[in-house]
Design an enzyme around this catalytic site. Sequence first.
Site, mmCIF file in Angstrom:
data_model
loop_
_atom_site.group_PDB
_atom_site.id
_atom_site.type_symbol
_atom_site.label_atom_id
_atom_site.label_comp_id
_atom_site.label_asym_id
_atom_site.label_seq_id
_atom_site.Cartn_x
_atom_site.Cartn_y
_atom_site.Cartn_z
ATOM 1 N N GLY A 156 0.842 -1.197 0.000
ATOM 2 C CA GLY A 156 0.000 0.000 0.000
ATOM 3 C C GLY A 156 0.876 1.245 0.000
ATOM 4 N N ASN A 210 5.124 -4.321 6.228
ATOM 5 C CA ASN A 210 5.398 -5.647 6.794
ATOM 6 C C ASN A 210 5.629 -6.774 5.794
ATOM 7 O OD1 ASN A 210 5.529 -5.845 9.722
ATOM 8 N ND2 ASN A 210 3.663 -4.619 9.585
ATOM 9 N N THR A 237 4.943 2.870 6.001
ATOM 10 C CA THR A 237 3.533 2.536 6.220
ATOM 11 C C THR A 237 2.841 3.591 7.078
ATOM 12 O OG1 THR A 237 1.932 1.069 7.314
ATOM 13 C CG2 THR A 237 4.153 0.925 8.122
ATOM 14 N N ASP A 275 0.600 2.770 8.964
ATOM 15 C CA ASP A 275 0.174 2.037 10.163
ATOM 16 C C ASP A 275 1.176 2.121 11.317
ATOM 17 O OD1 ASP A 275 -2.126 1.216 8.864
ATOM 18 O OD2 ASP A 275 -1.202 -0.614 8.095
ATOM 19 N N GLY A 304 -6.199 0.725 9.710
ATOM 20 C CA GLY A 304 -5.418 -0.100 10.647
ATOM 21 C C GLY A 304 -6.192 -1.364 10.973
ATOM 22 N N GLU A 333 -10.207 0.211 11.820
ATOM 23 C CA GLU A 333 -10.946 -0.745 10.948
ATOM 24 C C GLU A 333 -10.920 -2.144 11.529
ATOM 25 O OE1 GLU A 333 -9.554 -0.388 6.678
ATOM 26 O OE2 GLU A 333 -7.621 -0.535 7.679
#
Length: 360
Positions: A11, A113, A135, A137, A180, A232
């Site tokens: 992403g 990741n 990221t 995240d 997330g 999420e």
Amino acid sequence: MKRVGMLTSGGDCQALNATMRGVAKGLYRAFPDEVEIIGFEDGYRGLIYGDYRQMKPRDFSGILTRGGTILGTSRQPFKLMRVPDENGLDKVEAMKQTYRKLKLDCLVVLGGNGSQKTANLLREEGLNIVSLPKTIDNDLWGTDMTFGFQSAVNVATNAIDCIHTTAASHGRVFIVEIMGHKVGWLTLYAGVAGGADIILLPEIPYDIDVVVNALKQRQKKGKRFSIIAVAEGAISKEDAKLSKKELKEKKKAGMVYPSVAYEIGAQITERTGQEVRVTVPGHMQRGGEPCPYDRALATRLGAYASKLIAKEEYGYMVAVKNNDLAKVPLEEVAGKLKTVDPKCPMIAEAKAIGICFGDK
Ligand code: F6P
């Protein structure tokens, strides 16, 4: 002549271009007229199928503030890397062949990741790798901070800020769903920064009764509205006890909501009669230009990576550790997640000012 491959994988996020710019500018200075950078299109896909282009110094100019990635990206799941493609192509072998055919000295991977796992796999297969922590995240193990995170916090916080005024006018409950799936860093930071009253994270399974009670308490105190920041991947205490398979079956059998925010919204309306609205900023959180913090971080990370390449120190991810940069062995990073510790000081501080996390 140094030959360096570069790709952005998974992403996207803000500051991918800024980071590549940092690497490239560092390399061009370290090896004047003696470095070639080869950019692979759409992440590992380009490396697998030999889709690349020769980059020039001008490609890395004027991109510090540009969102997205000039190389494109795609998701190539790590678990499928050892599975041949639809034409029977061995993807790992293909990546090694592209690397060797181009006579690369190393490959620079900007990824989250899954991408770090594949980077480590390629390292195990004998390729020289330097990776960078990307990221929104902020869930990469081994680094205190990933680039993209702060920019996404800005966007998500701005969404909550906008909701505040309309929530106050109407006296409603608003739920803002923040990205997330597995970790809640983004929801935690945006929730606190945006003044959310309730914050629900994947790491702290929630009890809907606790959430409803917190809303009722606010009403009793005369508060006209409430804002809930929901990750999420937020999960109820009940569902957290189920296996993955059981959860899937439960979802299939029951009422299916578009996402957890809608499910929580329906439960709140049913139990309190309060009017609820759901806002999902979604991919806006990964879009737009990187914030100044991310531009500076990206530049530093990129420059550090170029130094590792100059010293031929391979097999590392560049990381932030205690406000400084460091190199972390890829085998230590791969396959680990940096989750929010429910007992961390930030949660305790948020609870101390009355933010409810749905647990008690
Ligand atoms: O990994 C970053 C991330 O934005 C997550 O927060 C989110 O769950 C996921 O990617 C969305 O993925 P996609 O862009 O494939 O829909």
